[in-house]
Design a protein around this motif. Structure first.
Motif, PDB file in Angstrom:
ATOM      1  N   GLU A  30       0.874  -1.166   0.000  1.00 17.44           N
ATOM      2  CA  GLU A  30       0.000   0.000   0.000  1.00 17.44           C
ATOM      3  C   GLU A  30       0.919   1.226   0.000  1.00 17.44           C
ATOM      4  O   GLU A  30       1.733   1.389   0.905  1.00 17.44           O
ATOM      5  CB  GLU A  30      -0.911   0.019   1.229  1.00 17.44           C
ATOM      6  CG  GLU A  30      -2.016  -1.027   1.195  1.00 17.44           C
ATOM      7  CD  GLU A  30      -2.986  -0.850   0.027  1.00 17.44           C
ATOM      8  OE1 GLU A  30      -3.255   0.310  -0.373  1.00 17.44           O
ATOM      9  OE2 GLU A  30      -3.458  -1.876  -0.498  1.00 17.44           O
ATOM     10  N   PRO A  31       0.802   2.078  -1.014  1.00 15.65           N
ATOM     11  CA  PRO A  31       1.661   3.265  -1.062  1.00 15.65           C
ATOM     12  C   PRO A  31       1.428   4.176   0.144  1.00 15.65           C
ATOM     13  O   PRO A  31       0.312   4.248   0.670  1.00 15.65           O
ATOM     14  CB  PRO A  31       1.217   3.978  -2.347  1.00 15.65           C
ATOM     15  CG  PRO A  31       0.358   3.025  -3.085  1.00 15.65           C
ATOM     16  CD  PRO A  31      -0.136   2.007  -2.117  1.00 15.65           C
ATOM     17  N   GLU A  33       1.179   7.879   2.044  1.00 13.06           N
ATOM     18  CA  GLU A  33       0.525   9.136   1.672  1.00 13.06           C
ATOM     19  C   GLU A  33       1.489  10.018   0.871  1.00 13.06           C
ATOM     20  O   GLU A  33       1.095  10.632  -0.124  1.00 13.06           O
ATOM     21  CB  GLU A  33       0.025   9.871   2.912  1.00 13.06           C
ATOM     22  CG  GLU A  33      -0.761  11.119   2.573  1.00 13.06           C
ATOM     23  CD  GLU A  33      -1.338  11.810   3.801  1.00 13.06           C
ATOM     24  OE1 GLU A  33      -1.821  12.938   3.633  1.00 13.06           O
ATOM     25  OE2 GLU A  33      -1.321  11.235   4.901  1.00 13.06           O
ATOM     26  N   ILE A  36       1.740   8.730  -2.666  1.00 13.60           N
ATOM     27  CA  ILE A  36       0.519   9.051  -3.405  1.00 13.60           C
ATOM     28  C   ILE A  36       0.519  10.517  -3.817  1.00 13.60           C
ATOM     29  O   ILE A  36       0.228  10.846  -4.970  1.00 13.60           O
ATOM     30  CB  ILE A  36      -0.732   8.697  -2.573  1.00 13.60           C
ATOM     31  CG1 ILE A  36      -0.817   7.181  -2.384  1.00 13.60           C
ATOM     32  CG2 ILE A  36      -2.001   9.253  -3.226  1.00 13.60           C
ATOM     33  CD1 ILE A  36      -1.823   6.737  -1.334  1.00 13.60           C
ATOM     34  N   TRP A  55      -7.305   8.048  -5.835  1.00 13.56           N
ATOM     35  CA  TRP A  55      -7.330   6.600  -6.046  1.00 13.56           C
ATOM     36  C   TRP A  55      -6.599   6.232  -7.333  1.00 13.56           C
ATOM     37  O   TRP A  55      -6.038   5.136  -7.426  1.00 13.56           O
ATOM     38  CB  TRP A  55      -8.763   6.074  -6.051  1.00 13.56           C
ATOM     39  CG  TRP A  55      -9.634   6.583  -7.161  1.00 13.56           C
ATOM     40  CD1 TRP A  55     -10.469   7.667  -7.130  1.00 13.56           C
ATOM     41  CD2 TRP A  55      -9.757   6.036  -8.478  1.00 13.56           C
ATOM     42  NE1 TRP A  55     -11.096   7.826  -8.341  1.00 13.56           N
ATOM     43  CE2 TRP A  55     -10.689   6.836  -9.183  1.00 13.56           C
ATOM     44  CE3 TRP A  55      -9.179   4.944  -9.125  1.00 13.56           C
ATOM     45  CZ2 TRP A  55     -11.044   6.588 -10.509  1.00 13.56           C
ATOM     46  CZ3 TRP A  55      -9.544   4.684 -10.447  1.00 13.56           C
ATOM     47  CH2 TRP A  55     -10.456   5.498 -11.125  1.00 13.56           C
ATOM     48  N   THR A  58      -2.990   6.023  -6.435  1.00 18.71           N
ATOM     49  CA  THR A  58      -2.775   4.793  -5.658  1.00 18.71           C
ATOM     50  C   THR A  58      -2.734   3.582  -6.578  1.00 18.71           C
ATOM     51  O   THR A  58      -1.832   2.746  -6.491  1.00 18.71           O
ATOM     52  CB  THR A  58      -3.894   4.627  -4.604  1.00 18.71           C
ATOM     53  OG1 THR A  58      -3.900   5.779  -3.762  1.00 18.71           O
ATOM     54  CG2 THR A  58      -3.678   3.378  -3.775  1.00 18.71           C
ATOM     55  N   GLU A  59      -3.706   3.510  -7.485  1.00 21.22           N
ATOM     56  CA  GLU A  59      -3.767   2.396  -8.426  1.00 21.22           C
ATOM     57  C   GLU A  59      -2.516   2.371  -9.319  1.00 21.22           C
ATOM     58  O   GLU A  59      -1.945   1.316  -9.591  1.00 21.22           O
ATOM     59  CB  GLU A  59      -5.031   2.537  -9.274  1.00 21.22           C
ATOM     60  CG  GLU A  59      -5.347   1.344 -10.132  1.00 21.22           C
ATOM     61  CD  GLU A  59      -6.659   1.526 -10.895  1.00 21.22           C
ATOM     62  OE1 GLU A  59      -6.605   1.562 -12.141  1.00 21.22           O
ATOM     63  OE2 GLU A  59      -7.714   1.618 -10.246  1.00 21.22           O
ATOM     64  N   LYS A  62       0.577   0.970  -7.718  1.00 21.79           N
ATOM     65  CA  LYS A  62       0.509  -0.473  -7.491  1.00 21.79           C
ATOM     66  C   LYS A  62       0.525  -1.279  -8.793  1.00 21.79           C
ATOM     67  O   LYS A  62       0.575  -2.506  -8.762  1.00 21.79           O
ATOM     68  CB  LYS A  62      -0.759  -0.803  -6.696  1.00 21.79           C
ATOM     69  CG  LYS A  62      -0.742  -0.208  -5.291  1.00 21.79           C
ATOM     70  CD  LYS A  62      -2.083  -0.280  -4.597  1.00 21.79           C
ATOM     71  CE  LYS A  62      -2.417  -1.660  -4.165  1.00 21.79           C
ATOM     72  NZ  LYS A  62      -3.593  -1.726  -3.284  1.00 21.79           N
TER      73      LYS A  62
END
Length: 121
Positions: A30-31, A33, A36, A55, A58-59, A62
């Protein structure tokens, strides 16, 4: 893997003194903050106005490399990406253009009053 692509990659790697890296995928990653925010800025997001679109950042952080792509490291420590099928090399992650376009599309939806697509589960 086509022999010609291997030859090109080996030639490129030896010419640039590059090291071919293996992508290590952590399914629980999970990245942070900060990651991101940094990627959101890189995608062109306004950190205040586009929070509902984080989001996408974030996506994107990943996202695994597409098939046939490998990360490589130059002698100076810089990372680039090489496609072993096409022989193409790029400095930015091969999926970055997709996420830039996705951000633009979602931002247009918000501007048109339609609201962004909800983030994936």
């Amino acid at each position: 893997l086509a022999p010609s692509a291997v030859g090109v990659a080996q030639g490129m790697a030896s010419q640039m003194e590059s090291v071919i890296l293996e992508e290590d995928i952590d399914e629980n990653y999970e990245p942070t903050e900060d990651e991101i925010i940094e990627y959101a800025k890189w995608l062109g997001m306004d950190l205040e106005k586009d929070k509902q679109l984080f989001w996408i950042a974030t996506e994107g952080l990943k996202a695994p490399l597409p098939e046939h792509w490998k990360p490589c490291k130059t002698a100076e420590g810089d990372i680039y990406y090489f496609n072993f099928t096409s022989g193409e090399s790029v400095w930015d992650h091969p999926c970055d253009d997709y996420y830039k376009k996705l951000y633009g599309d979602e931002k247009s939806k918000v501007a048109a009053g339609g609201g962004p697509r909800p983030p994936p589960p």
